[in-house]
Design a protein around this motif. Structure first.
Motif, short mmCIF file in Angstrom:
data_model
loop_
_atom_site.label_atom_id
_atom_site.label_comp_id
_atom_site.label_asym_id
_atom_site.label_seq_id
_atom_site.Cartn_x
_atom_site.Cartn_y
_atom_site.Cartn_z
N UNK A 1 11.56 -1.79 -6.90
CA UNK A 1 11.03 -0.78 -7.81
C UNK A 1 10.31 0.32 -7.07
N UNK A 2 9.49 -0.05 -6.09
CA UNK A 2 8.78 0.95 -5.29
C UNK A 2 9.75 1.80 -4.48
N UNK A 3 10.73 1.14 -3.86
CA UNK A 3 11.70 1.86 -3.03
C UNK A 3 12.50 2.85 -3.87
N UNK A 4 12.97 2.41 -5.02
CA UNK A 4 13.77 3.27 -5.89
C UNK A 4 12.94 4.44 -6.41
N UNK A 5 11.67 4.18 -6.76
CA UNK A 5 10.81 5.27 -7.24
C UNK A 5 10.53 6.25 -6.11
N UNK A 6 10.35 5.73 -4.90
CA UNK A 6 10.09 6.60 -3.75
C UNK A 6 11.31 7.47 -3.43
N UNK A 7 12.51 6.94 -3.66
CA UNK A 7 13.73 7.74 -3.45
C UNK A 7 13.78 8.89 -4.45
N UNK B 1 -4.89 6.17 -1.33
CA UNK B 1 -4.20 4.88 -1.24
C UNK B 1 -4.18 4.20 -2.60
N UNK B 2 -3.03 3.68 -2.94
CA UNK B 2 -2.88 2.86 -4.13
C UNK B 2 -2.35 1.50 -3.70
N UNK B 3 -2.81 0.47 -4.39
CA UNK B 3 -2.44 -0.90 -4.07
C UNK B 3 -1.54 -1.45 -5.16
N UNK B 4 -0.44 -2.03 -4.75
CA UNK B 4 0.49 -2.68 -5.69
C UNK B 4 0.34 -4.17 -5.50
N UNK B 5 -0.30 -4.84 -6.46
CA UNK B 5 -0.49 -6.28 -6.40
C UNK B 5 0.66 -6.95 -7.15
N UNK B 6 1.45 -7.76 -6.43
CA UNK B 6 2.65 -8.38 -6.99
C UNK B 6 2.36 -9.86 -7.25
N UNK C 1 0.85 -1.19 0.00
CA UNK C 1 0.00 0.00 0.00
C UNK C 1 0.88 1.24 0.00
N UNK C 2 0.55 2.17 -0.88
CA UNK C 2 1.31 3.41 -0.97
C UNK C 2 0.38 4.60 -0.97
N UNK C 3 0.94 5.75 -0.60
CA UNK C 3 0.21 7.01 -0.71
C UNK C 3 0.86 7.78 -1.85
N UNK C 4 0.04 8.20 -2.79
CA UNK C 4 0.55 8.82 -4.01
C UNK C 4 0.24 10.31 -4.09
N UNK C 5 -0.15 10.93 -3.00
CA UNK C 5 -0.55 12.34 -2.98
C UNK C 5 0.55 13.22 -3.56
N UNK C 6 0.19 14.02 -4.56
CA UNK C 6 1.13 14.97 -5.14
C UNK C 6 1.85 14.46 -6.38
N UNK D 1 11.17 10.10 -6.12
CA UNK D 1 9.95 10.91 -5.97
C UNK D 1 9.47 10.81 -4.53
N UNK D 2 9.93 11.67 -3.65
CA UNK D 2 9.60 11.55 -2.22
C UNK D 2 8.11 11.67 -1.90
N UNK D 3 7.30 12.08 -2.87
CA UNK D 3 5.86 12.18 -2.61
C UNK D 3 5.20 10.81 -2.55
N UNK D 4 5.85 9.79 -3.08
CA UNK D 4 5.33 8.42 -2.96
C UNK D 4 5.76 7.89 -1.60
N UNK D 5 4.78 7.52 -0.79
CA UNK D 5 5.05 7.04 0.56
C UNK D 5 4.58 5.59 0.66
N UNK D 6 5.49 4.71 1.05
CA UNK D 6 5.13 3.30 1.25
C UNK D 6 4.55 3.18 2.65
N UNK D 7 3.32 2.71 2.74
CA UNK D 7 2.62 2.61 4.02
C UNK D 7 2.83 1.25 4.69
#
Length: 181
Positions: free
Chosen positions: A96-102, A81-86, A29-34, A104-110
């Motif tokens: 991939x999520x961690x690198x994208x969050x680095x 909230x956005x859901x990443x189904x793997x 689960x991630x927060x994609x605000x912004x 783009x700091x607006x992506x928050x892994x919950x």
């Protein structure tokens, strides 16, 4: 009358999310605000074909998780909230999520779900820090090959020692024979 199609759509959305929760090896689960639409598209592409990134309403996602038998996520369903189904390699998706969050700091892994159990954002990061499945399998194969090589050397050692002993005895006898003559 206008309420019935909406409720049917919601029931369909919940059923689809429930099926996604059940079929996924992990869900993050991630927060994609912004984030812009182009950034979200870039994220979806970077995650690969075996991973889907879906934006869902919290109430529908919460009900779907409950229907799928997953508990412990209720506090994560707040804000956008956005859901990443793997479906594929969980480690690669987490990376991939961690690198994208680095980037783009607006992506928050919950947090998320792994093997049916709720995990925190820190545990998702730990998953991302693991090496890929192929690398781990290669390391395991190398370790096993090393162990087999050591075992083979150990089994050959007595034969080699016996051969060296026989050669030493033969040399000794030849020297004693040469001295006696």
């Amino acid at each position: 009358m206008a309420d019935k199609p909406i409720r049917a759509d919601k029931a369909t959305a919940v059923a689809e999310l429930t099926e996604s929760f059940r079929n996924a090896g992990a869900t993050v689960l991630t927060e994609y605000r912004g984030l812009t639409v182009s950034q979200l598209t870039q994220l979806r592409r970077s995650l690969g074909k075996e991973t889907s990134y879906t934006v869902a309403k919290n109430t529908l996602a919460k009900r779907a998780a409950s229907d799928a038998g997953i508990s412990g996520l209720d506090e994560l369903f707040s804000g956008p909230t956005a859901l990443t189904f793997v479906s594929g390699d969980v480690v690669e998706a987490a990376k991939g999520l961690r690198d994208f969050a680095k980037a783009n700091p607006k992506l928050v892994i919950k947090g998320g779900v792994f093997e049916g159990k709720a995990i925190s954002a820190a545990e998702v990061t730990k998953l991302a820090d693991l090496e890929s499945r192929e690398v781990l399998l290669a390391k395991m194969a190398g370790a096993m090959k090393g162990s087999l090589s050591k075992a083979a050397a150990l089994f050959q050692a007595p034969l080699a020692q016996t051969a060296r002993l026989a050669a030493a005895l033969q040399d000794k006898r030849e020297k004693e024979g040469a001295e006696a003559a």
